[in-house]
Design a protein around this motif. Structure first.
Motif, PDB file in Angstrom:
ATOM      1  N   ALA A   1       0.812  -1.220   0.000  1.00  0.00           N
ATOM      2  CA  ALA A   1       0.000   0.000   0.000  1.00  0.00           C
ATOM      3  C   ALA A   1       0.842   1.264   0.000  1.00  0.00           C
ATOM      4  CB  ALA A   1      -0.930  -0.001   1.216  1.00  0.00           C
ATOM      5  N   PHE A   2       2.027   1.225   0.593  1.00  0.00           N
ATOM      6  CA  PHE A   2       2.858   2.425   0.681  1.00  0.00           C
ATOM      7  C   PHE A   2       3.335   2.901  -0.683  1.00  0.00           C
ATOM      8  CE2 PHE A   2       3.183   0.748   5.005  1.00  0.00           C
ATOM      9  CZ  PHE A   2       2.970   1.901   5.738  1.00  0.00           C
ATOM     10  N   TYR A   3       3.183   2.068  -1.703  1.00  0.00           N
ATOM     11  CA  TYR A   3       3.670   2.421  -3.024  1.00  0.00           C
ATOM     12  C   TYR A   3       2.568   2.756  -4.024  1.00  0.00           C
ATOM     13  CZ  TYR A   3       7.924   0.358  -1.116  1.00  0.00           C
ATOM     14  OH  TYR A   3       9.014   0.055  -0.323  1.00  0.00           O
ATOM     15  N   HIS A   4       1.308   2.707  -3.609  1.00  0.00           N
ATOM     16  CA  HIS A   4       0.265   3.039  -4.575  1.00  0.00           C
ATOM     17  C   HIS A   4      -0.975   3.669  -3.958  1.00  0.00           C
ATOM     18  CE1 HIS A   4      -2.796  -0.076  -3.762  1.00  0.00           C
ATOM     19  NE2 HIS A   4      -1.776  -0.782  -3.321  1.00  0.00           N
ATOM     20  N   ASP A   5      -1.131   3.589  -2.642  1.00  0.00           N
ATOM     21  CA  ASP A   5      -2.350   4.075  -1.995  1.00  0.00           C
ATOM     22  C   ASP A   5      -2.427   5.608  -2.054  1.00  0.00           C
ATOM     23  OD1 ASP A   5      -4.581   3.130   0.175  1.00  0.00           O
ATOM     24  OD2 ASP A   5      -3.758   5.098   0.678  1.00  0.00           O
ATOM     25  N   GLN A   6      -3.577   6.134  -2.503  1.00  0.00           N
ATOM     26  CA  GLN A   6      -3.734   7.573  -2.663  1.00  0.00           C
ATOM     27  C   GLN A   6      -3.713   8.310  -1.323  1.00  0.00           C
ATOM     28  OE1 GLN A   6      -3.826   9.381  -5.401  1.00  0.00           O
ATOM     29  NE2 GLN A   6      -3.773   7.697  -6.863  1.00  0.00           N
ATOM     30  N   ASP A   7      -4.294   7.719  -0.291  1.00  0.00           N
ATOM     31  CA  ASP A   7      -4.308   8.373   1.016  1.00  0.00           C
ATOM     32  C   ASP A   7      -2.900   8.442   1.611  1.00  0.00           C
ATOM     33  OD1 ASP A   7      -7.080   8.794   0.989  1.00  0.00           O
ATOM     34  OD2 ASP A   7      -7.476   6.801   1.787  1.00  0.00           O
ATOM     35  N   ILE A   8      -2.122   7.395   1.419  1.00  0.00           N
ATOM     36  CA  ILE A   8      -0.737   7.427   1.910  1.00  0.00           C
ATOM     37  C   ILE A   8       0.064   8.457   1.139  1.00  0.00           C
ATOM     38  CG2 ILE A   8       1.403   6.097   2.081  1.00  0.00           C
ATOM     39  CD1 ILE A   8      -0.260   3.657   2.766  1.00  0.00           C
ATOM     40  N   TYR A   9      -0.156   8.535  -0.162  1.00  0.00           N
ATOM     41  CA  TYR A   9       0.535   9.550  -0.960  1.00  0.00           C
ATOM     42  C   TYR A   9       0.195  10.958  -0.463  1.00  0.00           C
ATOM     43  CZ  TYR A   9       1.777  12.427  -5.002  1.00  0.00           C
ATOM     44  OH  TYR A   9       2.295  13.398  -5.824  1.00  0.00           O
ATOM     45  N   ALA A  10      -1.077  11.193  -0.155  1.00  0.00           N
ATOM     46  CA  ALA A  10      -1.478  12.505   0.366  1.00  0.00           C
ATOM     47  C   ALA A  10      -0.781  12.797   1.694  1.00  0.00           C
ATOM     48  CB  ALA A  10      -2.996  12.560   0.539  1.00  0.00           C
ATOM     49  N   ARG A  11      -0.632  11.776   2.516  1.00  0.00           N
ATOM     50  CA  ARG A  11       0.062  11.983   3.786  1.00  0.00           C
ATOM     51  C   ARG A  11       1.559  12.200   3.549  1.00  0.00           C
ATOM     52  NH1 ARG A  11      -0.577   8.621   9.434  1.00  0.00           N
ATOM     53  NH2 ARG A  11      -2.746   9.283   9.143  1.00  0.00           N
ATOM     54  N   ASP A  12       2.133  11.515   2.570  1.00  0.00           N
ATOM     55  CA  ASP A  12       3.539  11.763   2.210  1.00  0.00           C
ATOM     56  C   ASP A  12       3.752  13.239   1.891  1.00  0.00           C
ATOM     57  OD1 ASP A  12       4.035   9.071   2.478  1.00  0.00           O
ATOM     58  OD2 ASP A  12       4.344   8.691   0.346  1.00  0.00           O
ATOM     59  N   LEU A  13       2.843  13.795   1.083  1.00  0.00           N
ATOM     60  CA  LEU A  13       2.978  15.202   0.712  1.00  0.00           C
ATOM     61  C   LEU A  13       2.868  16.103   1.935  1.00  0.00           C
ATOM     62  CD1 LEU A  13       0.916  15.400  -2.604  1.00  0.00           C
ATOM     63  CD2 LEU A  13       3.371  15.100  -2.324  1.00  0.00           C
ATOM     64  N   GLU A  14       1.949  15.760   2.812  1.00  0.00           N
ATOM     65  CA  GLU A  14       1.714  16.596   3.995  1.00  0.00           C
ATOM     66  C   GLU A  14       2.863  16.517   4.992  1.00  0.00           C
ATOM     67  OE1 GLU A  14      -1.192  16.625   7.948  1.00  0.00           O
ATOM     68  OE2 GLU A  14      -1.656  15.323   6.249  1.00  0.00           O
ATOM     69  N   ARG A  15       3.368  15.318   5.256  1.00  0.00           N
ATOM     70  CA  ARG A  15       4.284  15.146   6.387  1.00  0.00           C
ATOM     71  C   ARG A  15       5.746  14.955   5.996  1.00  0.00           C
ATOM     72  NH1 ARG A  15       0.510  11.606  10.627  1.00  0.00           N
ATOM     73  NH2 ARG A  15      -1.295  13.026  10.493  1.00  0.00           N
ATOM     74  N   VAL A  16       6.006  14.747   4.730  1.00  0.00           N
ATOM     75  CA  VAL A  16       7.401  14.688   4.273  1.00  0.00           C
ATOM     76  C   VAL A  16       7.710  15.908   3.416  1.00  0.00           C
ATOM     77  CG1 VAL A  16       9.124  13.393   2.958  1.00  0.00           C
ATOM     78  CG2 VAL A  16       7.464  12.169   4.384  1.00  0.00           C
ATOM     79  N   PHE A  17       6.967  16.100   2.338  1.00  0.00           N
ATOM     80  CA  PHE A  17       7.306  17.156   1.400  1.00  0.00           C
ATOM     81  C   PHE A  17       6.962  18.549   1.916  1.00  0.00           C
ATOM     82  CE2 PHE A  17       7.543  13.430  -1.149  1.00  0.00           C
ATOM     83  CZ  PHE A  17       8.623  13.691  -1.969  1.00  0.00           C
ATOM     84  N   ARG A  18       5.922  18.696   2.700  1.00  0.00           N
ATOM     85  CA  ARG A  18       5.584  20.025   3.204  1.00  0.00           C
ATOM     86  C   ARG A  18       6.211  20.302   4.565  1.00  0.00           C
ATOM     87  NH1 ARG A  18       0.019  18.548   1.272  1.00  0.00           N
ATOM     88  NH2 ARG A  18      -0.012  19.187  -0.904  1.00  0.00           N
ATOM     89  N   ARG A  19       6.945  19.357   5.085  1.00  0.00           N
ATOM     90  CA  ARG A  19       7.590  19.535   6.394  1.00  0.00           C
ATOM     91  C   ARG A  19       9.090  19.735   6.264  1.00  0.00           C
ATOM     92  NH1 ARG A  19       6.301  14.791  10.322  1.00  0.00           N
ATOM     93  NH2 ARG A  19       4.414  16.021  10.713  1.00  0.00           N
ATOM     94  N   HIS A  20       9.721  19.082   5.304  1.00  0.00           N
ATOM     95  CA  HIS A  20      11.178  19.057   5.217  1.00  0.00           C
ATOM     96  C   HIS A  20      11.709  20.029   4.174  1.00  0.00           C
ATOM     97  CE1 HIS A  20      12.076  15.784   8.006  1.00  0.00           C
ATOM     98  NE2 HIS A  20      10.870  15.357   7.691  1.00  0.00           N
ATOM     99  N   TRP A  21      13.005  20.294   4.274  1.00  0.00           N
ATOM    100  CA  TRP A  21      13.706  21.130   3.311  1.00  0.00           C
ATOM    101  C   TRP A  21      14.050  20.307   2.071  1.00  0.00           C
ATOM    102  CZ3 TRP A  21      14.625  26.325   3.815  1.00  0.00           C
ATOM    103  CH2 TRP A  21      14.459  26.873   5.085  1.00  0.00           C
ATOM    104  N   HIS A  22      14.049  20.968   0.907  1.00  0.00           N
ATOM    105  CA  HIS A  22      14.380  20.323  -0.357  1.00  0.00           C
ATOM    106  C   HIS A  22      15.354  21.207  -1.135  1.00  0.00           C
ATOM    107  CE1 HIS A  22      10.796  17.887   0.414  1.00  0.00           C
ATOM    108  NE2 HIS A  22      10.181  19.018   0.651  1.00  0.00           N
ATOM    109  N   CYS A  23      16.395  20.604  -1.670  1.00  0.00           N
ATOM    110  CA  CYS A  23      17.266  21.331  -2.589  1.00  0.00           C
ATOM    111  C   CYS A  23      16.534  21.437  -3.924  1.00  0.00           C
ATOM    112  CB  CYS A  23      18.601  20.612  -2.768  1.00  0.00           C
ATOM    113  SG  CYS A  23      19.722  21.479  -3.894  1.00  0.00           S
ATOM    114  N   ILE A  24      16.339  22.652  -4.367  1.00  0.00           N
ATOM    115  CA  ILE A  24      15.575  22.851  -5.605  1.00  0.00           C
ATOM    116  C   ILE A  24      16.482  23.141  -6.800  1.00  0.00           C
ATOM    117  CG2 ILE A  24      15.180  25.335  -5.302  1.00  0.00           C
ATOM    118  CD1 ILE A  24      12.289  24.858  -6.233  1.00  0.00           C
ATOM    119  N   ALA A  25      17.692  23.684  -6.518  1.00  0.00           N
ATOM    120  CA  ALA A  25      18.575  24.043  -7.626  1.00  0.00           C
ATOM    121  C   ALA A  25      19.908  24.516  -7.070  1.00  0.00           C
ATOM    122  CB  ALA A  25      17.952  25.160  -8.468  1.00  0.00           C
ATOM    123  N   HIS A  26      20.864  24.718  -7.977  1.00  0.00           N
ATOM    124  CA  HIS A  26      22.064  25.488  -7.666  1.00  0.00           C
ATOM    125  C   HIS A  26      21.794  26.916  -8.139  1.00  0.00           C
ATOM    126  CE1 HIS A  26      26.216  26.995  -7.946  1.00  0.00           C
ATOM    127  NE2 HIS A  26      26.493  26.078  -7.035  1.00  0.00           N
TER     128      HIS A  26
END
Length: 410
Positions: A33-58
């Protein structure tokens, strides 16, 4: 066999995800489920991508005043700009009036962005400069483009979507001790290449963080990089590498600050490993591919690798650098962007050959794309059951544990 992600399909999504996390078997991979479930994906965006820093470019991708480039992450669009005063800003591409995209080009040079819908006009630092025919009491200063947090360290531009971003202090110190020694602040982008992957973003990251697959899957990489062997088997090579580095008068930092966000800090882990005897850089034949960078007056036969925040990975050679960005697109698709860095004064055709510079990681990433997509098709099977993590996959095990902790924390 029990396929756990099919149980209680009518349960609230939060309860179902928390149950899947609780059911995770220590020392094993993630359930289907961690690789295809839509609800888990939404939580990934909320708690990983919107919480952590990301290198976007040089920052060299926007070298001049008023340069901009548009970046897409999942459903978000971020305009990276360099203001006339040299400051760098990350703006959400959403008009504060009716939500239209105000930036309609992928890159360029512009002092203002004009919304194509009603012509609200924004400065490239996000300030609203004009809103035609609005009432007298309307306050332009309250309706600028929404801005993300930005940090620029050793030329790397990081963004955070979080209202209060994670503490970046340990990351900044370790980047100075690593990328700083390789001269990344004075580097420039030599080449960028994006790979569309038909797989969940975690499958791509998990593949990157382990080298258990390097021997069978990457013969080109394995001819030059000793990481394809277990760490205890290359300990003597690593010690010899460090002696060469110190003899050059350089102390490249390493450190393990890989941590969850529980204490409000960003995660980073930097480590070094040897190239095989006589190998200078990551190339087809192990020879140098570009001029030396930073403090390096010679090759030390080593590599510095950095894992940062869950989606950013950096590779430092004495003559060039690599930025790996992992970008979610949908629950079952993602993108990998590879960015090659060289010394800021180096010129293609004179100081380096672009094909030679990029050969190894293009070949390796083509192989990775195939591997990841093979895996994605396999884990879609209702009969997939995750197996045990091998000792050489210790970084993947650490990553999985970190990920599960992150999506469990609201």
């Amino acid at each position: 066999m029990i396929v756990s992600d099919l149980k209680d399909v009518n349960a609230p999504s939060g309860d179902r995800i928390d149950r899947l996390v609780a059911e995770h078997r220590p020392g094993h991979g993630l359930a289907r489920a961690f690789y295809h479930d839509q609800d888990i994906y939404a939580r990934d965006l909320e708690r990983v991508f919107r919480r952590h820093w990301h290198c976007i470019a040089h920052e060299s991708v926007i070298p001049n005043a008023n340069d901009f480039e548009l970046f897409r992450i999942a459903d978000e669009q971020v305009i990276l700009t360099r203001h006339a005063d040299g400051s760098i800003h990350a703006l959400l591409n959403v008009c504060r009036h009716r939500g239209a995209e105000v930036c309609t080009k992928d890159k360029g040079n512009a002092r203002v962005f004009v919304c194509p819908y009603h012509a609200w006009t924004y400065s490239n630092d996000g300030a609203l400069r004009a809103a035609r025919l609005m009432p007298k009491e309307f306050r332009r200063e309250d309706h600028g483009l929404k801005k993300l947090h930005v940090r620029v360290v050793e030329g790397l531009v990081f963004i955070s979507f979080a209202p209060v971003p994670l503490d970046f202090t340990e990351v900044e110190h370790l980047l100075h001790a690593t990328c700083g020694q390789y001269g990344w602040a004075n580097a420039r982008v030599a080449h960028r290449e994006s790979y569309a992957i038909n797989a969940n973003w975690k499958l791509a990251v998990e593949n990157y963080v382990e080298c258990y697959h390097c021997g069978p899957a990457h013969p080109e990489y394995s001819q030059t990089h000793a990481l394809e062997q277990p760490l205890h088997m290359i300990e003597a090579m690593n010690q010899a590498m460090e002696q060469r580095t110190c003899a050059l008068g350089i102390e490249v930092g390493s450190g393990n600050h890989w941590q969850t966000s529980e204490n409000g800090k960003e995660a980073i882990h930097a480590f070094r490993y040897a190239l095989y005897e006589g190998v200078k850089s990551g190339s087809e034949d192990g020879a140098a591919v570009a001029p030396l960078m930073g403090r390096f007056a010679d090759f030390d036969g080593g590599v510095t690798s950095i894992h940062l925040g869950g989606t950013t990975f950096l590779v430092c050679y004495p003559d060039h650098g690599m930025i790996y960005r992992f970008i979610p697109k949908t629950a079952e698709t993602c993108e990998m962007e590879l960015i090659w860095l060289v010394d800021g004064k180096a010129e293609a055709g004179r100081d380096y050959d672009l094909d030679r510079l990029t050969w190894l990681w293009r070949v390796t990433t083509d192989e990775d794309k195939a591997i990841i997509e093979h895996t994605a098709r396999g884990v879609r099977s209702h009969y997939f059951e995750p197996g045990p993590i091998a000792p050489m996959e210790q970084n993947e095990l650490r990553y999985i544990d970190w990920y599960l902790d992150e999506i469990s924390r609201a």
